[in-house]
Each structure stands twice: as C-alpha cells, then as structure tokens.
Scaffold this active site. Structure first.
Site, PDB file in Angstrom:
ATOM      1  N   ARG A 153       0.856  -1.179   0.000  1.00  0.00           N
ATOM      2  CA  ARG A 153       0.000   0.000   0.000  1.00  0.00           C
ATOM      3  C   ARG A 153       0.897   1.236   0.000  1.00  0.00           C
ATOM      4  O   ARG A 153       1.927   1.295   0.677  1.00  0.00           O
ATOM      5  CB  ARG A 153      -0.924   0.017   1.239  1.00  0.00           C
ATOM      6  CG  ARG A 153      -2.104  -0.973   1.128  1.00  0.00           C
ATOM      7  CD  ARG A 153      -3.084  -0.584   0.045  1.00  0.00           C
ATOM      8  NE  ARG A 153      -4.237  -1.500  -0.066  1.00  0.00           N
ATOM      9  CZ  ARG A 153      -4.272  -2.528  -0.908  1.00  0.00           C
ATOM     10  NH1 ARG A 153      -3.205  -2.832  -1.649  1.00  0.00           N
ATOM     11  NH2 ARG A 153      -5.345  -3.300  -0.987  1.00  0.00           N
ATOM     12  N   HIS A 196      -0.564   0.170  -9.479  1.00  0.00           N
ATOM     13  CA  HIS A 196      -1.199  -0.757  -8.536  1.00  0.00           C
ATOM     14  C   HIS A 196      -1.755  -1.972  -9.286  1.00  0.00           C
ATOM     15  O   HIS A 196      -2.930  -2.316  -9.158  1.00  0.00           O
ATOM     16  CB  HIS A 196      -2.305  -0.046  -7.766  1.00  0.00           C
ATOM     17  CG  HIS A 196      -2.737  -0.777  -6.527  1.00  0.00           C
ATOM     18  ND1 HIS A 196      -3.280  -0.146  -5.434  1.00  0.00           N
ATOM     19  CD2 HIS A 196      -2.729  -2.087  -6.224  1.00  0.00           C
ATOM     20  CE1 HIS A 196      -3.597  -1.038  -4.515  1.00  0.00           C
ATOM     21  NE2 HIS A 196      -3.273  -2.234  -4.973  1.00  0.00           N
ATOM     22  N   GLU A 200      -3.937   7.249  -3.887  1.00  0.00           N
ATOM     23  CA  GLU A 200      -4.429   6.751  -5.178  1.00  0.00           C
ATOM     24  C   GLU A 200      -5.916   7.070  -5.347  1.00  0.00           C
ATOM     25  O   GLU A 200      -6.645   7.080  -4.358  1.00  0.00           O
ATOM     26  CB  GLU A 200      -4.257   5.227  -5.237  1.00  0.00           C
ATOM     27  CG  GLU A 200      -2.835   4.755  -5.346  1.00  0.00           C
ATOM     28  CD  GLU A 200      -2.730   3.233  -5.316  1.00  0.00           C
ATOM     29  OE1 GLU A 200      -3.773   2.561  -5.454  1.00  0.00           O
ATOM     30  OE2 GLU A 200      -1.610   2.725  -5.129  1.00  0.00           O
TER      31      GLU A 200
HETATM   32  N1  LIG Z   1      -0.109  -4.204  -5.253  1.00  0.00           N
HETATM   33  C1  LIG Z   1      -1.028  -5.124  -5.317  1.00  0.00           C
HETATM   34  O1  LIG Z   1      -1.633  -5.355  -6.363  1.00  0.00           O
HETATM   35  C2  LIG Z   1      -1.345  -5.948  -4.104  1.00  0.00           C
HETATM   36  C3  LIG Z   1      -1.156  -5.421  -2.849  1.00  0.00           C
HETATM   37  N2  LIG Z   1      -1.390  -6.182  -1.745  1.00  0.00           N
HETATM   38  C4  LIG Z   1      -1.145  -5.584  -0.431  1.00  0.00           C
HETATM   39  O2  LIG Z   1      -0.117  -6.344   0.198  1.00  0.00           O
HETATM   40  C5  LIG Z   1      -0.508  -6.664   1.525  1.00  0.00           C
HETATM   41  C6  LIG Z   1       0.041  -8.021   1.881  1.00  0.00           C
HETATM   42  O3  LIG Z   1      -0.635  -8.987   1.088  1.00  0.00           O
HETATM   43  P1  LIG Z   1      -0.748 -10.465   1.658  1.00  0.00           P
HETATM   44  O4  LIG Z   1       0.615 -11.026   1.854  1.00  0.00           O
HETATM   45  O5  LIG Z   1      -1.710 -11.191   0.799  1.00  0.00           O
HETATM   46  O6  LIG Z   1      -1.415 -10.202   3.075  1.00  0.00           O
HETATM   47  P2  LIG Z   1      -1.255 -11.076   4.394  1.00  0.00           P
HETATM   48  O7  LIG Z   1      -2.235 -10.533   5.366  1.00  0.00           O
HETATM   49  O8  LIG Z   1      -1.255 -12.517   4.055  1.00  0.00           O
HETATM   50  O9  LIG Z   1       0.235 -10.743   4.892  1.00  0.00           O
HETATM   51  C7  LIG Z   1       0.565  -9.514   5.475  1.00  0.00           C
HETATM   52  C8  LIG Z   1       1.621  -9.812   6.538  1.00  0.00           C
HETATM   53  O10 LIG Z   1       2.093  -8.568   7.071  1.00  0.00           O
HETATM   54  C9  LIG Z   1       2.351  -8.784   8.444  1.00  0.00           C
HETATM   55  N3  LIG Z   1       2.459  -7.507   9.151  1.00  0.00           N
HETATM   56  C10 LIG Z   1       1.463  -6.751   9.669  1.00  0.00           C
HETATM   57  N4  LIG Z   1       1.982  -5.665  10.285  1.00  0.00           N
HETATM   58  C11 LIG Z   1       3.332  -5.735  10.122  1.00  0.00           C
HETATM   59  C12 LIG Z   1       4.411  -4.912  10.502  1.00  0.00           C
HETATM   60  N5  LIG Z   1       4.209  -3.802  11.218  1.00  0.00           N
HETATM   61  N6  LIG Z   1       5.677  -5.279  10.155  1.00  0.00           N
HETATM   62  C13 LIG Z   1       5.888  -6.421   9.445  1.00  0.00           C
HETATM   63  N7  LIG Z   1       4.896  -7.267   9.066  1.00  0.00           N
HETATM   64  C14 LIG Z   1       3.631  -6.905   9.399  1.00  0.00           C
HETATM   65  C15 LIG Z   1       1.197  -9.645   8.896  1.00  0.00           C
HETATM   66  O11 LIG Z   1       1.526 -10.299  10.119  1.00  0.00           O
HETATM   67  C16 LIG Z   1       1.045 -10.599   7.712  1.00  0.00           C
HETATM   68  O12 LIG Z   1       1.780 -11.785   7.919  1.00  0.00           O
HETATM   69  C17 LIG Z   1      -2.042  -6.622   1.516  1.00  0.00           C
HETATM   70  O13 LIG Z   1      -2.565  -6.268   2.789  1.00  0.00           O
HETATM   71  C18 LIG Z   1      -2.346  -5.560   0.474  1.00  0.00           C
HETATM   72  O14 LIG Z   1      -2.442  -4.300   1.102  1.00  0.00           O
HETATM   73  C19 LIG Z   1      -1.782  -7.487  -1.828  1.00  0.00           C
HETATM   74  C20 LIG Z   1      -2.017  -8.045  -3.064  1.00  0.00           C
HETATM   75  C21 LIG Z   1      -1.890  -7.286  -4.280  1.00  0.00           C
HETATM   76  O1  LIG Z   2      -5.514  -7.470  -3.442  1.00  0.00           O
HETATM   77  C1  LIG Z   2      -5.119  -6.325  -3.091  1.00  0.00           C
HETATM   78  O2  LIG Z   2      -4.988  -5.934  -1.921  1.00  0.00           O
HETATM   79  C2  LIG Z   2      -4.782  -5.386  -4.154  1.00  0.00           C
HETATM   80  O3  LIG Z   2      -4.096  -4.413  -3.932  1.00  0.00           O
HETATM   81  C3  LIG Z   2      -5.352  -5.614  -5.516  1.00  0.00           C
HETATM   82  O4  LIG Z   2      -4.323  -5.721  -6.467  1.00  0.00           O
HETATM   83  C4  LIG Z   2      -6.249  -4.469  -5.849  1.00  0.00           C
HETATM   84  O5  LIG Z   2      -6.871  -4.759  -7.074  1.00  0.00           O
HETATM   85  P1  LIG Z   2      -7.963  -3.724  -7.669  1.00  0.00           P
HETATM   86  O6  LIG Z   2      -8.883  -3.398  -6.540  1.00  0.00           O
HETATM   87  O7  LIG Z   2      -7.184  -2.550  -8.110  1.00  0.00           O
HETATM   88  O8  LIG Z   2      -8.625  -4.417  -8.777  1.00  0.00           O
END
Ligand SMILES: NC(=O)C1=CN([C@@H]2O[C@H](COP(=O)(O)OP(=O)(O)OC[C@H]3O[C@@H](n4cnc5c(N)ncnc54)[C@H](O)[C@@H]3O)[C@@H](O)[C@H]2O)C=CC1
Ligand SMILES: O=C(O)C(=O)[C@H](O)COP(=O)(O)O
Length: 374
Positions: free
Chosen positions: A208, A254, A237
């Site tokens: 994020r 993103h 964003e």
């Molecule tokens: N750019 C994109 O398209 C995408 C962005 N994301 C973002 O990435 C984040 C992570 O995705 P996932 O791995 O699927 O989520 P997840 O929830 O599986 O993993 C997030 C990890 O971060 C850890 N965490 C929380 N606070 C922390 C801190 N202060 N320091 C270090 N670690 C901490 C949690 O314990 C958890 O293990 C999502 O919450 C989302 O905001 C996820 C998927 C796509």
């Molecule tokens: O899964 C998340 O968290 C993400 O950041 C996704 O990539 C967001 O996808 P859209 O909402 O932009 O389709």
C-alpha cells in the site's frame, strides 16, 4: 437474494449466475442508493464500504472484497452491523511475487547485480511474502523475513528486525496498511528511515502506498539522493503526486496483483464464501472459465545461461518495463491511474505456462519458480 458486484470482478456474472438476482455496478459511480437493497455486496479495493454506503441498506448479509487488502472496508462499522469482513486473502500472492521477480531482474541488469550475491529483506511474511521467499529460494537468493505479528504469534520461521532488513541490498514491502498501534505500517518508511537508505540498495513497494511517506521520498530525491525505488502503490491513489513519478526507477499503477488468475481467483474465493454462508453447493471453479494462454509453452534461449537465461524467461512472461513505460508516458492524462488499473492487459502467472528446458542443467530451478514441465 440480491447480489451486487462491482464491474471489475472478472467472471462474477458466471460464478454468481443462479444464486439469486445478480446486479453489476460500475466501480466509478457506486453509491448508497444503488446498493440499498443488496443482500450480498462484492467489491474490489477502489470501493470504500462504510456507513455512508450501507447505512440505508437494512438487508445486507454479506460483504466481500475480491482482494487481499481490506483497508477500504470500515471493519468497525461492519462489525457494528454484525457483518464479517470477507476478503480473498492470498488470491493474488503469486502475482505480486512474480511482479517482484520481474522488477528484480530488470533492476539487476540496470545496476549490474548478480542477484545470488545480494540479500532480500521481505517485510510482511504473509501470503505474498511467503510466495516471494519460495521463489527467491528457487533462485538461490538469500532472504530475511520481518513480521512482528507472526513472530509474536509463534510462527516458527526465523524473523529479523527492521534494523537487519535495512542492511539488506533489496527491501520488498508486503504488509497491510495498519494505521496506528503496535504494528503500525503507515509511513513505516518515513523521513528517518528513507534517510537510512543507501544509494546501492533497492526498495520495492507493492503493498500500500501509505507505507512509504511519498512526500518524504520526493524531498529526498529533490535534495539530490539517487535512490533505487520501485513503486506499484502510491499515497492517495488514484490522485498520486505526479512529481514523484520521474524519480521512480519502475513505476506502475497498482497492478502487481493483476494477473488473470489473481483477479479471477478473488472472485472464485468470494463465490465459495457466499455458497458456504447461504447453503449453496459451490459447483463452479476457476478452471471452468480461465482461457488457455497462447502460446502456453516457452522454449528456453539456450544461448544464455544462469541469471541471463532466468531473466529472459521471467521477462518473456512479464516485463515490468512495459508497464512502467506506459505508466510514465501517460499518467499525466486525466483519470489515467484508474484507467490503467481497470483496463489492465492480460498477464498470466508462471503456472499457466510450460517451459521446454531442453538440456538446460538448471531446469529444476525453473519448475521451482512455478513453471510447468513441458
Ligand atoms: N499491489 C497489489 O496489487 C497488491 C497489494 N497487496 C497488499 O499487500 C498486503 C500483503 O498482502 P498479503 O501477503 O496477501 O497479506 P497477508 O495478510 O497474508 O500478509 C501480510 C503480513 O504482514 C504482516 N504484518 C502486519 N503488520 C506488520 C508490521 N508492522 N511489520 C511487518 N509485518 C507486518 C502480517 O503479520 C502478515 O503476515 C495486503 O494487505 C495488500 O495491502 C496485496 C495483493 C496485491
Ligand atoms: O488485493 C489487493 O490488496 C490489491 O491491492 C489488488 O491488487 C487491488 O486490485 P484492484 O482493486 O485494483 O482491482
């Protein structure tokens, strides 16, 4: 049962056909009146679900986001309405991990790095961080994990502190946006931590935008710092600070999670949750709808070897430079950030493809990356 789904959920019409009266709505103009009689509301990250959207709805029984992140859902409000927070955690973890690999190979070429000589600090060892660690292992690249919540919860993996992470050659951020509290991630990279970055390090943010203070980052560049930064996510964003864009080595809108599989798997996961909550048999599956990639088999360039060969293979599937070039050349156009996200081209995950490795001795590393055997 009235099911309302955002137009950016791929295959939602197919998955939810037959479960009730399904109604698609545009992510651009969703409002309380539009969803006032929804029993089920399905969104992605650009729709904020809060009192303003749902106070007038007395029927709502399920709210789900087909994304990993949930910071666009007002969790306290949903709890006050007796609603669980449903997400598609992990749906696009492979997609983000493969996005990071593409960035690593591109930046390694730019910086003349041998990646197996470098260390990667992964901040956030959840779905994405774990998939990334697995792929780095396949490549023989050393990594460290920092995840205090998991460490505090007794996760048996080895974790390091942020001080150790800050010494790594590459830092990749995969945490949720948490505003305040013990595990705060908002502005995790603030003026002070940005000042600690060395000009021979690489920082990647694909979680994020608010995890890095974008104003502080811009100030560093303006002050003459030459930092290597890859950003997929930006503060505020889609109205990002465009002054920052030219300084960013690889800049994207993103889309790190936007593989065909990653987005569609999000829809599938919400379908499974809705079926479970409302007592339907979840008979449909993603493979019923996913198109076969064309071509679905890649021949290795056997004139190459080692990192050059692996780089050519990964970039033949996803070359982040294409997205960055388009982003940098068009982002000044009105509403372009949103347009790129909602019209993103078809990008497939490694697992959709087979590789004809021929006599290449490192073929096991290719399969460990996620590619299929021919
Ligand atoms: N750019 C994109 O398209 C995408 C962005 N994301 C973002 O990435 C984040 C992570 O995705 P996932 O791995 O699927 O989520 P997840 O929830 O599986 O993993 C997030 C990890 O971060 C850890 N965490 C929380 N606070 C922390 C801190 N202060 N320091 C270090 N670690 C901490 C949690 O314990 C958890 O293990 C999502 O919450 C989302 O905001 C996820 C998927 C796509
Ligand atoms: O899964 C998340 O968290 C993400 O950041 C996704 O990539 C967001 O996808 P859209 O909402 O932009 O389709």
């Amino acid at each position: 049962m009235k099911i309302y789904y955002e137009d950016s959920l791929p295959y939602a019409a197919e998955f939810f056909a037959g479960l009730g009266d399904s109604q698609v709505f545009s992510h651009k103009d969703v409002n309380a009146e539009l969803v006032a009689d929804a029993d089920v509301l399905l969104v992605r990250s650009t729709t904020k679900v809060n009192a303003a959207l749902l106070d007038a709805n007395k029927a709502i029984k399920y709210v789900g986001t087909a994304t990993a992140g949930t910071n666009h859902l007002d969790k306290a409000y949903l709890q006050s309405r007796g609603l669980a927070v449903h997400s598609a955690a992990g749906c696009n973890a492979v997609a983000v991990a493969e996005y990071v690999l593409s960035a690593l190979f591109v930046m390694a070429e730019k910086l003349d790095w041998q990646l197996t000589d470098k260390t990667v600090g992964i901040v956030g060892a959840g779905h994405v961080g774990t998939r990334l660690s697995e792929k780095l292992t396949a490549l023989g690249i050393q990594y460290y994990l920092c995840d205090p919540p998991l460490a505090d919860a007794g996760d048996s993996r080895d974790f390091v502190t942020m001080d150790t992470i800050m010494q790594c050659d590459i830092i990749s951020l995969h945490v949720p946006l948490i505003e305040g509290g013990k595990y705060n991630t908002e502005h995790m990279f603030d003026t002070s931590r940005i000042a600690q970055l060395r000009e021979d390090q690489l920082l990647i943010n694909a979680c994020r935008g608010e995890v890095i203070d974008n104003k502080a980052l811009l100030a560093s560049f303006v002050a003459g710092r030459k930092l290597n930064i890859v950003l997929d996510v930006w503060e505020n964003e889609p109205d990002i600070d465009q002054a920052l864009v030219p300084y960013i080595a690889l800049a994207t809108a993103h889309i790190a999670g936007h593989t065909v599989e990653g987005k569609a798997r999000g829809t599938e996961m919400l379908y499974q949750q809705v079926c479970e909550q409302f007592g339907f048999d979840a008979t449909k599956k993603l493979s019923d709808y996913l198109p076969s990639p064309q071509p679905n088999c890649i021949n290795l360039d056997e004139t190459l070897e080692g990192q050059a060969l692996l780089s050519a293979l990964v970039l033949s599937v996803y070359d982040i430079r294409m997205d960055s070039a388009q982003f940098k050349s068009t982002i000044a156009q009105p509403d372009q950030f949103r347009y790129i996200r909602k019209n993103y081209s078809i990008r497939r995950e490694f697992a959709a493809l087979s590789v004809n490795t021929g006599n290449y001795p490192g073929s096991e590393a290719i399969y460990a990356l996620g590619f299929n055997r021919k």
